[in-house]
Design a protein around this motif. Sequence first.
Motif, PDB file in Angstrom:
ATOM      1  N   LEU A  67       0.573  -1.223   0.022  1.00 51.16           N
ATOM      2  CA  LEU A  67      -0.011   0.057   0.114  1.00 51.16           C
ATOM      3  C   LEU A  67       0.893   1.168   0.037  1.00 51.16           C
ATOM      4  CD1 LEU A  67      -2.820  -1.099   2.474  1.00 51.16           C
ATOM      5  CD2 LEU A  67      -3.264  -0.713   0.116  1.00 51.16           C
ATOM      6  N   TYR A  68       1.858   1.235   0.732  1.00 49.00           N
ATOM      7  CA  TYR A  68       2.646   2.551   0.893  1.00 49.00           C
ATOM      8  C   TYR A  68       3.332   2.671  -0.507  1.00 49.00           C
ATOM      9  CZ  TYR A  68       2.297   2.147   5.864  1.00 49.00           C
ATOM     10  OH  TYR A  68       1.654   2.201   7.561  1.00 49.00           O
ATOM     11  N   GLY A  69       4.065   1.611  -1.086  1.00 51.45           N
ATOM     12  CA  GLY A  69       4.309   1.774  -2.354  1.00 51.45           C
ATOM     13  C   GLY A  69       3.657   2.309  -3.374  1.00 51.45           C
ATOM     14  N   ALA A  70       2.427   1.999  -3.406  1.00 46.79           N
ATOM     15  CA  ALA A  70       1.103   2.205  -4.322  1.00 46.79           C
ATOM     16  C   ALA A  70       1.007   3.707  -3.950  1.00 46.79           C
ATOM     17  CB  ALA A  70       0.188   1.453  -4.462  1.00 46.79           C
ATOM     18  N   VAL A  71       1.052   4.164  -2.806  1.00 42.98           N
ATOM     19  CA  VAL A  71       0.827   5.575  -2.459  1.00 42.98           C
ATOM     20  C   VAL A  71       2.047   6.447  -2.875  1.00 42.98           C
ATOM     21  CG1 VAL A  71       0.428   7.422  -0.835  1.00 42.98           C
ATOM     22  CG2 VAL A  71      -1.067   5.251  -0.579  1.00 42.98           C
ATOM     23  N   CYS A  72       3.264   6.263  -2.587  1.00 47.38           N
ATOM     24  CA  CYS A  72       4.529   7.166  -2.688  1.00 47.38           C
ATOM     25  C   CYS A  72       4.928   7.114  -4.178  1.00 47.38           C
ATOM     26  CB  CYS A  72       5.446   6.525  -1.932  1.00 47.38           C
ATOM     27  SG  CYS A  72       5.202   6.454  -0.257  1.00 47.38           S
ATOM     28  N   VAL A  73       4.970   5.761  -4.733  1.00 49.26           N
ATOM     29  CA  VAL A  73       5.420   5.840  -6.216  1.00 49.26           C
ATOM     30  C   VAL A  73       4.439   6.435  -7.182  1.00 49.26           C
ATOM     31  CG1 VAL A  73       6.277   4.368  -8.155  1.00 49.26           C
ATOM     32  CG2 VAL A  73       6.507   3.910  -5.743  1.00 49.26           C
ATOM     33  N   GLY A  74       3.186   6.207  -6.820  1.00 48.95           N
ATOM     34  CA  GLY A  74       1.964   6.676  -7.562  1.00 48.95           C
ATOM     35  C   GLY A  74       1.872   8.145  -7.401  1.00 48.95           C
ATOM     36  N   PHE A  75       2.096   8.785  -6.435  1.00 50.01           N
ATOM     37  CA  PHE A  75       2.009  10.313  -6.109  1.00 50.01           C
ATOM     38  C   PHE A  75       3.214  10.954  -6.757  1.00 50.01           C
ATOM     39  CE2 PHE A  75       2.560  14.284  -4.127  1.00 50.01           C
ATOM     40  CZ  PHE A  75       1.196  14.850  -4.036  1.00 50.01           C
ATOM     41  N   PHE A  76       4.337  10.478  -6.366  1.00 58.17           N
ATOM     42  CA  PHE A  76       5.654  11.181  -7.025  1.00 58.17           C
ATOM     43  C   PHE A  76       5.909  11.044  -8.631  1.00 58.17           C
ATOM     44  CE2 PHE A  76       6.011  11.701  -2.375  1.00 58.17           C
ATOM     45  CZ  PHE A  76       6.620  12.832  -2.271  1.00 58.17           C
ATOM     46  N   ALA A  77       5.579   9.791  -8.860  1.00 56.86           N
ATOM     47  CA  ALA A  77       5.761   9.620 -10.420  1.00 56.86           C
ATOM     48  C   ALA A  77       4.783  10.634 -11.344  1.00 56.86           C
ATOM     49  CB  ALA A  77       5.691   8.049 -10.645  1.00 56.86           C
ATOM     50  N   ALA A  78       3.530  10.423 -10.668  1.00 55.35           N
ATOM     51  CA  ALA A  78       2.543  11.095 -11.534  1.00 55.35           C
ATOM     52  C   ALA A  78       2.734  12.750 -11.465  1.00 55.35           C
ATOM     53  CB  ALA A  78       1.266  11.019 -10.760  1.00 55.35           C
ATOM     54  N   LEU A  79       3.347  13.331 -10.217  1.00 62.37           N
ATOM     55  CA  LEU A  79       3.578  14.587 -10.164  1.00 62.37           C
ATOM     56  C   LEU A  79       5.003  15.182 -10.784  1.00 62.37           C
ATOM     57  CD1 LEU A  79       2.803  17.231  -8.519  1.00 62.37           C
ATOM     58  CD2 LEU A  79       4.266  16.638  -6.636  1.00 62.37           C
ATOM     59  N   PHE A  80       5.865  14.254 -10.724  1.00 61.56           N
ATOM     60  CA  PHE A  80       7.276  14.412 -11.695  1.00 61.56           C
ATOM     61  C   PHE A  80       7.226  14.011 -12.942  1.00 61.56           C
ATOM     62  CE2 PHE A  80       7.850  15.556  -6.875  1.00 61.56           C
ATOM     63  CZ  PHE A  80       8.259  17.048  -7.016  1.00 61.56           C
ATOM     64  N   GLY A  81       6.773  13.071 -13.292  1.00 60.75           N
ATOM     65  CA  GLY A  81       6.827  12.170 -14.409  1.00 60.75           C
ATOM     66  C   GLY A  81       6.654  13.017 -15.778  1.00 60.75           C
ATOM     67  N   GLY A  82       6.951  12.113 -16.780  1.00 63.37           N
ATOM     68  CA  GLY A  82       6.785  12.470 -18.141  1.00 63.37           C
ATOM     69  C   GLY A  82       5.654  11.981 -18.964  1.00 63.37           C
ATOM     70  N   THR A  83       4.754  11.161 -18.335  1.00 68.14           N
ATOM     71  CA  THR A  83       3.700  10.409 -19.011  1.00 68.14           C
ATOM     72  C   THR A  83       2.287  10.909 -18.311  1.00 68.14           C
ATOM     73  OG1 THR A  83       5.340   8.654 -19.462  1.00 68.14           O
ATOM     74  CG2 THR A  83       3.055   8.430 -20.161  1.00 68.14           C
ATOM     75  N   PRO A  84       1.784  11.745 -18.643  1.00 66.65           N
ATOM     76  CA  PRO A  84       0.542  12.212 -17.977  1.00 66.65           C
ATOM     77  C   PRO A  84      -0.449  11.288 -17.358  1.00 66.65           C
ATOM     78  CG  PRO A  84       0.965  13.845 -19.906  1.00 66.65           C
ATOM     79  CD  PRO A  84       1.770  12.545 -19.834  1.00 66.65           C
ATOM     80  N   THR A  85      -0.744  10.201 -18.421  1.00 66.18           N
ATOM     81  CA  THR A  85      -1.656   9.301 -17.972  1.00 66.18           C
ATOM     82  C   THR A  85      -1.156   8.033 -17.361  1.00 66.18           C
ATOM     83  OG1 THR A  85      -1.488   8.473 -20.359  1.00 66.18           O
ATOM     84  CG2 THR A  85      -3.502  10.124 -19.757  1.00 66.18           C
ATOM     85  N   LEU A  86       0.100   8.061 -16.969  1.00 71.31           N
ATOM     86  CA  LEU A  86       0.714   6.787 -16.675  1.00 71.31           C
ATOM     87  C   LEU A  86       0.260   6.375 -15.191  1.00 71.31           C
ATOM     88  CD1 LEU A  86       2.759   4.614 -17.483  1.00 71.31           C
ATOM     89  CD2 LEU A  86       4.256   5.925 -15.971  1.00 71.31           C
ATOM     90  N   ILE A  87      -0.106   5.283 -14.788  1.00 67.15           N
ATOM     91  CA  ILE A  87      -0.079   4.819 -13.277  1.00 67.15           C
ATOM     92  C   ILE A  87       0.824   3.905 -13.015  1.00 67.15           C
ATOM     93  CG2 ILE A  87      -1.692   3.482 -11.882  1.00 67.15           C
ATOM     94  CD1 ILE A  87      -2.995   6.275 -12.767  1.00 67.15           C
ATOM     95  N   SER A  88       1.508   4.466 -11.676  1.00 61.14           N
ATOM     96  CA  SER A  88       2.680   3.750 -11.438  1.00 61.14           C
ATOM     97  C   SER A  88       2.471   3.057  -9.983  1.00 61.14           C
ATOM     98  CB  SER A  88       3.964   4.823 -11.251  1.00 61.14           C
ATOM     99  OG  SER A  88       4.077   5.173 -12.305  1.00 61.14           O
ATOM    100  N   GLU A  89       2.732   2.157  -9.868  1.00 61.52           N
ATOM    101  CA  GLU A  89       2.601   1.180  -8.458  1.00 61.52           C
ATOM    102  C   GLU A  89       3.281   0.059  -8.430  1.00 61.52           C
ATOM    103  OE1 GLU A  89      -1.576   0.218  -8.822  1.00 61.52           O
ATOM    104  OE2 GLU A  89      -1.288  -1.298 -10.601  1.00 61.52           O
ATOM    105  N   PRO A  90       3.566  -0.638  -7.387  1.00 60.69           N
ATOM    106  CA  PRO A  90       4.209  -2.132  -7.466  1.00 60.69           C
ATOM    107  C   PRO A  90       3.659  -3.027  -8.500  1.00 60.69           C
ATOM    108  CG  PRO A  90       3.468  -1.422  -5.324  1.00 60.69           C
ATOM    109  CD  PRO A  90       2.946  -0.496  -6.112  1.00 60.69           C
ATOM    110  N   THR A  91       4.638  -3.543  -9.416  1.00 61.34           N
ATOM    111  CA  THR A  91       4.312  -4.446 -10.339  1.00 61.34           C
ATOM    112  C   THR A  91       4.759  -5.681 -10.324  1.00 61.34           C
ATOM    113  OG1 THR A  91       6.073  -3.731 -11.568  1.00 61.34           O
ATOM    114  CG2 THR A  91       4.234  -2.369 -12.126  1.00 61.34           C
ATOM    115  N   GLY A  92       4.346  -6.775 -11.260  1.00 58.45           N
ATOM    116  CA  GLY A  92       4.868  -7.921 -11.053  1.00 58.45           C
ATOM    117  C   GLY A  92       6.341  -8.181 -11.087  1.00 58.45           C
ATOM    118  N   PRO A  93       6.923  -7.660 -12.144  1.00 60.72           N
ATOM    119  CA  PRO A  93       8.373  -7.795 -12.226  1.00 60.72           C
ATOM    120  C   PRO A  93       9.151  -7.168 -10.845  1.00 60.72           C
ATOM    121  CG  PRO A  93       7.382  -7.153 -14.331  1.00 60.72           C
ATOM    122  CD  PRO A  93       6.365  -7.363 -13.511  1.00 60.72           C
TER     123      PRO A  93
END
Length: 554
Positions: free
Chosen positions: A45-71
């Motif tokens: 849950l913490y990974g989904a919140v932290c990575v999702g928030f900061f990657a959305a705020l500072f990333g370069g793909t506006p519609t990308l959803i970032s979170e823990p993934t299988g790999p």
Amino acid sequence: MTLTNTIHFRNLRGDLFGGLTAAIVSLPLALAFGVASGAGPAAGLYGAVCVGFFAALFGGTPTLISEPTGPMTVVMTAIVSSMVAKNPENGLAMAFTVVMLAGIFQILFGVFKLGKYITLMPYSVISGFMSGIGVILILLQIAPFVGQPNPKGGVLGMVQNLPLLLTNINPVETILGGMTLAIIFLMPSKVKRIAPPQLVALVLVTIVSLVFFPDVEIRRIGEIPMGLPKLQLPIFNGSQITTMLVDGAMLGMLGCIDTLLTSVIADSLTRTEHKSNKELIGQGLGNLVSGLCGGLPGAGATMGTVVNIQTGATTALSGLTRAIILLVVVLWAAGLTQSIPMAVLAGIALKVGIDILDWSFLKRAHQVSIKGALIMYGVMFLTVFVDLIVAVGVGVFIANVLTIERLSQLQAQDVKTITDADDAIILNDQEKELLNQANGRVLLFYLSGPMIFGVSKAIAREHSAMADSDVLILDLSDVPMLGVTASLAIENAIQDAHDQGRQILIVGAAGKVKRRLEKLGVMNFVPQHNWFLSRLEALKQAVDVVNANGVSSK
């Protein structure tokens, strides 16, 4: 370029709805990946919140959803088990330090603009690697799926203990896991558009376990501490610092590949173009903060991104919305998840592993290319049973060697020595006439295309087979790039011709090609007046030399 994503409110309804839907999809996956990694559901849950928030705020793909993934979870699982085994007291904290290191590596990749190079891998290697990760994720879910604790030894331990696990199946937990898979696989498409099957399975099967098996001992998530996470300060172990750095680089690289591949998918759906280096910085910041908060590493998630776009999102506001909704769950509603059976989360993760397998390429790889299929299966085997870094390294090395060999064979066909106008090279009428006038005493050494190191053998072969002549014309008009190894082979041909008393003329060398030859000292053998821009002018000069030699010999 601004650091933060451009966010506007012109599509407020679509972005908010996209974020809400993505959060609903993310919740069961975050819990499942947290449990699968060994770091606990809260870490997911913490990974989904932290990575999702900061990657959305500072990333370069506006519609990308970032979170823990299988790999990323598969790699994190190996890191957690390794660190805890070597250092039981601080192993988990060291694993989170590796997540921070992965974020730092990703930031550096973005700062040094390496984004465009990271995904330059043969598809056979990417396919084998991802399919191998899918197999690992499937294998690691077998024990919790049948109601047993995971055996020690990772994948190999699971394979070795598989007969024992299957003979000690917990019937109730296996039924719950089977129901989870059945709901996810069999839910009608119309219902899927309304509610994600993972969430439906999570809720329904949990209710079934409480209503129909109240007195049966079932392994459940248990209580997740609500509130803000405790900061995990970086902890390093002197004897394991090298391992931690390597793991951090590997985790960071995998996150980059996973994210940028998903960004390409987002581009195709939105008809936009992402900024890869900016995205890597955003992902790095997200993983750095996630590690500090005791969260799993994350990357761009294909499922969440596609759902986000399909529900109307167009800006990073959707990713921020999703992270805030999950944060509310962590702060005030985490207690609702304590009754979820572990077998249900195993079923959800098992489905993710099945989806990661590249079924499309697995079924037809042998039809496309036998060599490509062998590379893919080799990388897949090494990923599962040896090591992720070894798998990618060996796969890329072999694939590149085979590619270079093929390119060298093709380029070697464009290395020709010509003594008359009947040979296979396009000459105009004047050039043919001049070459015929030379009576075989002028040797035209023609090269075409990029001269990579693999072509040096062809240059040496043609050079060895050169006939006796008065003049050597080295035609580089169609050579845009001259590698070091090929340059040295050309230098040898020039030096031998000079030692044999031949006149040497160079045609078409310009820019970097000319500068490279000059740095090798070719000017010592070929004076400036023997460098030509036109092959016709060089042939005229060569015929004059042949005629002069003919007169002098008489």
